[in-house]
Design a protein around this motif. Structure first.
Motif, short mmCIF file in Angstrom:
data_model
loop_
_atom_site.label_atom_id
_atom_site.label_comp_id
_atom_site.label_asym_id
_atom_site.label_seq_id
_atom_site.Cartn_x
_atom_site.Cartn_y
_atom_site.Cartn_z
N GLY A 73 35.47 32.42 49.85
CA GLY A 73 34.47 32.97 50.71
C GLY A 73 33.17 31.81 50.97
N ASP A 74 32.03 32.28 51.29
CA ASP A 74 31.11 31.41 51.81
C ASP A 74 30.65 30.10 51.02
N VAL A 75 31.24 30.13 49.94
CA VAL A 75 30.79 28.86 48.88
C VAL A 75 31.61 27.88 49.12
N ARG A 76 32.94 28.12 49.82
CA ARG A 76 34.07 27.33 49.82
C ARG A 76 33.71 26.47 51.15
N SER A 77 34.00 25.01 50.88
CA SER A 77 33.92 24.35 52.18
C SER A 77 35.02 24.38 52.98
N GLY A 78 34.84 24.65 54.23
CA GLY A 78 35.87 24.78 55.22
C GLY A 78 36.28 26.40 55.43
N SER A 79 35.43 27.24 54.93
CA SER A 79 35.57 28.60 55.22
C SER A 79 34.91 29.21 56.34
N MET A 80 35.48 29.99 57.00
CA MET A 80 34.82 30.39 58.26
C MET A 80 33.48 31.31 58.23
N LYS A 81 32.93 31.43 56.97
CA LYS A 81 31.64 32.15 56.65
C LYS A 81 31.63 33.54 57.25
N ARG A 82 32.69 34.20 57.16
CA ARG A 82 32.86 35.81 57.66
C ARG A 82 33.30 36.65 56.59
N VAL A 83 32.80 37.73 56.48
CA VAL A 83 33.03 38.68 55.49
C VAL A 83 34.82 39.06 55.33
N ALA A 84 35.44 39.06 56.73
CA ALA A 84 36.55 39.56 56.63
C ALA A 84 37.57 38.17 56.12
N SER A 85 36.95 37.17 56.58
CA SER A 85 37.49 35.61 55.92
C SER A 85 37.70 35.83 54.27
N ALA A 86 36.58 36.03 53.76
CA ALA A 86 36.09 36.01 52.39
C ALA A 86 37.16 36.93 51.71
N THR A 87 37.22 38.32 52.27
CA THR A 87 38.02 39.25 51.95
C THR A 87 39.50 38.74 51.74
N GLY A 88 39.98 38.10 52.79
CA GLY A 88 41.28 37.67 52.94
C GLY A 88 41.35 36.44 51.88
N GLU A 89 40.64 35.72 51.63
CA GLU A 89 40.65 34.51 50.87
C GLU A 89 40.76 35.03 49.24
N GLY A 90 39.95 36.08 49.06
CA GLY A 90 39.89 36.73 47.60
C GLY A 90 41.31 37.29 47.39
N ALA A 91 41.76 37.96 48.34
CA ALA A 91 43.13 38.80 48.07
C ALA A 91 44.04 37.56 48.00
N GLY A 92 44.05 36.57 48.70
CA GLY A 92 45.10 35.61 48.73
C GLY A 92 45.03 34.76 47.40
N VAL A 93 43.87 34.74 46.53
CA VAL A 93 43.80 34.06 45.66
C VAL A 93 44.66 34.77 44.30
N VAL A 94 44.96 36.12 44.48
CA VAL A 94 45.48 36.80 43.30
C VAL A 94 46.86 36.30 43.00
N PRO A 95 47.70 36.17 43.82
CA PRO A 95 48.96 35.40 43.25
C PRO A 95 49.07 33.89 43.02
N LEU A 96 47.90 33.26 43.21
CA LEU A 96 47.43 32.00 42.86
C LEU A 96 47.08 32.17 41.28
N VAL A 97 46.44 32.96 41.32
CA VAL A 97 45.85 33.18 39.45
C VAL A 97 46.98 33.77 38.73
N HIS A 98 47.92 34.81 39.38
CA HIS A 98 49.01 35.11 38.49
C HIS A 98 49.89 33.83 38.35
N ALA A 99 50.15 33.01 39.14
CA ALA A 99 50.95 31.75 39.00
C ALA A 99 50.34 30.92 37.78
N ARG A 100 48.97 30.62 38.03
CA ARG A 100 48.47 29.85 37.03
C ARG A 100 48.36 30.49 35.43
N VAL A 101 48.15 31.74 35.45
CA VAL A 101 48.43 32.33 34.22
C VAL A 101 49.73 32.27 33.59
N ALA A 102 50.86 32.41 34.45
CA ALA A 102 52.29 32.13 34.15
C ALA A 102 52.54 30.77 33.57
#
Length: 75
Positions: A40-69
Motif C-alpha cells: 500500500g501507500d507506505v511502500r516505496s514504488g507503490s501507485m498510492k491507490r486503494v485498488a493497488s494497495a488491495t491487490g498488494e495486500g492480497a498478493g502478499v498472502v502467498p508470500l507469508v504462507h511461503a515464509r511460514v512454511a
C-alpha cells in the motif's frame, strides 16, 4: 526497516544489497526485516491507490504462507 528519501518503506530488490540474506533479495513485498511485509501507500514504488494497495495486500498472502512454511522447516 529501511526507507527511501521520501520516507517510504523499501521492499524486495529495493532493499540495499548489504541487507540481503545469503545474497538473495527479500521477497517482492518483504522489507529488510525478514518475515515483515509491506503493502500500500507506505511502500516505496507503490501507485498510492486503494485498488493497488488491495491487490498488494492480497498478493502478499502467498508470500507469508511461503515464509511460514520455511520457518517450520527449520524448527
Amino acid at each position: 526497516m529501511r526507507r527511501d528519501a521520501q520516507g517510504f518503506v523499501l521492499t524486495g530488490r529495493d532493499v540495499p544489497a548489504e541487507l540481503w540474506r545469503s545474497e538473495l533479495p527479500p521477497l517482492d513485498l518483504e522489507t529488510a526485516v525478514q518475515g515483515i511485509f509491506c503493502a500500500g501507500d507506505v511502500r516505496s514504488g507503490s501507485m498510492k491507490r486503494v485498488a493497488s494497495a488491495t491487490g498488494e495486500g492480497a498478493g502478499v498472502v502467498p508470500l507469508v504462507h511461503a515464509r511460514v512454511a520455511a520457518v517450520r522447516e527449520t524448527v
